[in-house]
Design a protein around this motif. Structure first.
Motif, PDB file in Angstrom:
ATOM      1  N   LYS A  26       0.843  -1.194   0.000  1.00  9.88           N
ATOM      2  CA  LYS A  26       0.000   0.000   0.000  1.00  9.88           C
ATOM      3  C   LYS A  26       0.881   1.248   0.000  1.00  9.88           C
ATOM      4  CE  LYS A  26      -3.726  -2.497   0.483  1.00  9.88           C
ATOM      5  NZ  LYS A  26      -4.552  -2.447   1.702  1.00  9.88           N
ATOM      6  N   ARG A  47      -5.446  -3.461   6.005  1.00 11.15           N
ATOM      7  CA  ARG A  47      -6.296  -4.656   6.010  1.00 11.15           C
ATOM      8  C   ARG A  47      -6.633  -5.068   4.588  1.00 11.15           C
ATOM      9  NH1 ARG A  47     -11.832  -5.498   9.585  1.00 11.15           N
ATOM     10  NH2 ARG A  47     -11.847  -7.790   9.490  1.00 11.15           N
ATOM     11  N   SER A  48      -6.519  -6.344   4.309  1.00  7.87           N
ATOM     12  CA  SER A  48      -6.781  -6.860   2.968  1.00  7.87           C
ATOM     13  C   SER A  48      -8.186  -7.438   2.893  1.00  7.87           C
ATOM     14  CB  SER A  48      -5.756  -7.938   2.602  1.00  7.87           C
ATOM     15  OG  SER A  48      -6.054  -8.514   1.351  1.00  7.87           O
ATOM     16  N   LYS A  49      -8.826  -7.285   1.726  1.00  7.28           N
ATOM     17  CA  LYS A  49     -10.166  -7.832   1.524  1.00  7.28           C
ATOM     18  C   LYS A  49     -10.122  -9.336   1.253  1.00  7.28           C
ATOM     19  CE  LYS A  49     -12.115  -3.512  -0.243  1.00  7.28           C
ATOM     20  NZ  LYS A  49     -12.799  -2.848  -1.386  1.00  7.28           N
ATOM     21  N   VAL A  50      -8.977  -9.823   0.805  1.00  8.88           N
ATOM     22  CA  VAL A  50      -8.837 -11.254   0.544  1.00  8.88           C
ATOM     23  C   VAL A  50      -8.385 -11.957   1.814  1.00  8.88           C
ATOM     24  CG1 VAL A  50      -8.294 -10.840  -1.868  1.00  8.88           C
ATOM     25  CG2 VAL A  50      -6.433 -11.013  -0.217  1.00  8.88           C
ATOM     26  N   ARG A  51      -8.533 -13.268   1.816  1.00 11.48           N
ATOM     27  CA  ARG A  51      -8.154 -14.045   2.998  1.00 11.48           C
ATOM     28  C   ARG A  51      -6.649 -13.974   3.203  1.00 11.48           C
ATOM     29  NH1 ARG A  51      -9.546 -20.445   4.097  1.00 11.48           N
ATOM     30  NH2 ARG A  51      -8.748 -20.505   6.238  1.00 11.48           N
ATOM     31  N   THR A  52      -6.245 -13.684   4.436  1.00  7.15           N
ATOM     32  CA  THR A  52      -4.828 -13.522   4.733  1.00  7.15           C
ATOM     33  C   THR A  52      -4.374 -14.595   5.716  1.00  7.15           C
ATOM     34  OG1 THR A  52      -5.398 -11.943   6.490  1.00  7.15           O
ATOM     35  CG2 THR A  52      -4.856 -11.039   4.323  1.00  7.15           C
ATOM     36  N   ARG A  64      -3.566 -11.494  10.169  1.00  3.83           N
ATOM     37  CA  ARG A  64      -4.793 -11.095  10.881  1.00  3.83           C
ATOM     38  C   ARG A  64      -4.469 -10.687  12.317  1.00  3.83           C
ATOM     39  NH1 ARG A  64      -6.691 -15.702   8.117  1.00  3.83           N
ATOM     40  NH2 ARG A  64      -6.763 -16.960  10.021  1.00  3.83           N
TER      41      ARG A  64
END
Length: 397
Positions: free
Chosen positions: A92, A143-148, A153
């Motif tokens: 980012k 924070r990512s919208k995809v699974r991390t 997390r």
């Protein structure tokens, strides 16, 4: 100026001491992984925090006004560098123009409430509210919208909690009269809560940051191990491991496999050299990668052999995709090798059958690939066409 330390100062110096250890740890990881510059930002962040904390604990300088200004400078730099490190690790952007504005606002505020209109509570509000806002905003932006991963997390929630703690901690100053004298201020509930929260939350946050950096490094090493050096497709070992998980995931069903083999590849190497053959392999792999989806699998399992796994794709759709890739290759001209060079590929397409293993599925796809070779090459044979073709058991070059 006396540098004799009392027992309280010695205990308090544990916090900046631990920060220096973390700064050195991030630097060590960066030395091994030099392209990850966010590690430098994190190292500098903990070093700046250690400097600010030590200046307050050791009363350097002893006069409270310059002490407040110097320590605030280090703290502001620490928070902004941490924000940069966290955001850059997630890919980012970190806007230094905004960072410079926040840094300037903090320093101007501390200067004003130290030299112009001395007010300790105001300085506490400036520092804590600004730093808390920066950390909360950083957590939300990272924070990512995809699974991390689990560690990602955990880092998000800890960074968020750390930012919120600045607001909660400041509530301890409500309605209180705090001393300007550095030695007396160090005995207040606010200062003790500050040191405790930094020691606990800060240490956990630092551990999570270091953990994620090390896990990133381990993942990169695993990725390098799993990739074919030339084409960057998965190698056979990685295909067998990841492919087994892929076909075993019910959410990806139906799953189809396409096995490819470049036609007359040996003659390309013999006529134009292995460098030309490498160019052809890379070009074909690039066609595959740009045709399939990011969550599908492409692997180079032999010299000129490739396999793709397509999730949520039926046999007819897989046949269309296989043909699209085959036709795209026939239209490529390798001008630096020979404009007359026409490279073709043969393919076999199968759909996963309940209960079968990946090797069995690959063997079925291979048989159809050989059938395509037998049919004259430069074609795609799927299971529905297999009964019409007598596929030989021996491999056809």
């Amino acid at each position: 100026m006396s540098f004799a330390l009392n027992a309280t100062q010695i205990v308090q110096l544990v916090v900046p001491g631990v920060a220096v250890v973390f700064a050195f740890s991030f630097l060590c990881v960066w030395i091994y992984e030099r392209q990850r510059f966010f590690l430098i930002a994190l190292s500098a962040s903990f070093l700046a925090f250690a400097s600010g904390s030590a200046s307050q604990i050791l009363h350097l300088p002893d006069a409270w006004r310059p002490n407040a200004l110097i320590s605030a400078t280090f703290y502001a730099a620490s928070i902004l560098l941490m924000s940069e490190g966290v955001l850059r690790r997630r890919g980012k952007p970190f806007h230094w123009s905004t960072g410079a504005f926040i840094f300037t606002a903090v320093i101007v505020g501390i200067y004003y409430f130290s030299y112009v209109a001395p007010d300790l509570l105001a300085r506490i509000y400036v520092l804590n509210y600004c730093f808390g806002a920066v950390l909360v905003a950083t957590a939300l932006q990272s924070r990512s919208k995809v699974r991390t991963r689990l560690d990602d997390r955990a880092l998000f929630w800890m960074l968020l909690a750390f930012g919120v703690s600045f607001f909660v901690r400041t509530a301890l100053t409500t309605g209180k009269s705090l001393p300007h004298v550095t030695a007396q201020f160090a005995q207040t509930a606010f200062w003790l809560a500050l040191q405790l929260s930094l020691a606990l939350l800060g240490a956990v946050l630092a551990l999570l940051l270091l953990t994620t950096a090390i896990v990133d490094l381990i993942e990169r090493l695993i990725e390098e191990r799993d990739r074919d050096f030339l084409t960057q497709a998965l190698n056979r070992r990685a295909f067998e491991r990841r492919g087994a998980r892929f076909v075993g995931d019910p959410k990806r069903h139906p799953v189809t496999m396409v096995a490819y083999d470049l036609d007359h590849f040996k003659s390309i190497n013999d006529s134009f050299g292995h460098a030309a053959g490498d160019t052809v392999l890379c070009a074909f792999c690039q066609i595959v990668v740009t045709t399939i989806r990011a969550n599908d699998i492409v692997a180079r399992i032999g010299g000129e052999e490739f396999v793709i796994l397509l999730g949520n794709t039926g046999l007819s759709d897989a046949h269309v995709i296989a043909e699209r890739i085959r036709l795209a290759l026939t239209n490529v001209r390798f001008e630096k090798i020979a404009e007359s060079l026409h490279v073709t590929v043969s393919a076999g397409v199968v759909q996963f059958q309940e209960g079968e293993s990946l090797p069995v599925m690959l063997a079925r796809a291979d048989r159809l690939l050989y059938a395509a070779k037998r049919s004259g090459r430069n074609c795609t044979v799927s299971e529905r066409l297999a009964e019409e073709i007598d596929a030989p058991e021996d491999r056809i070059a």
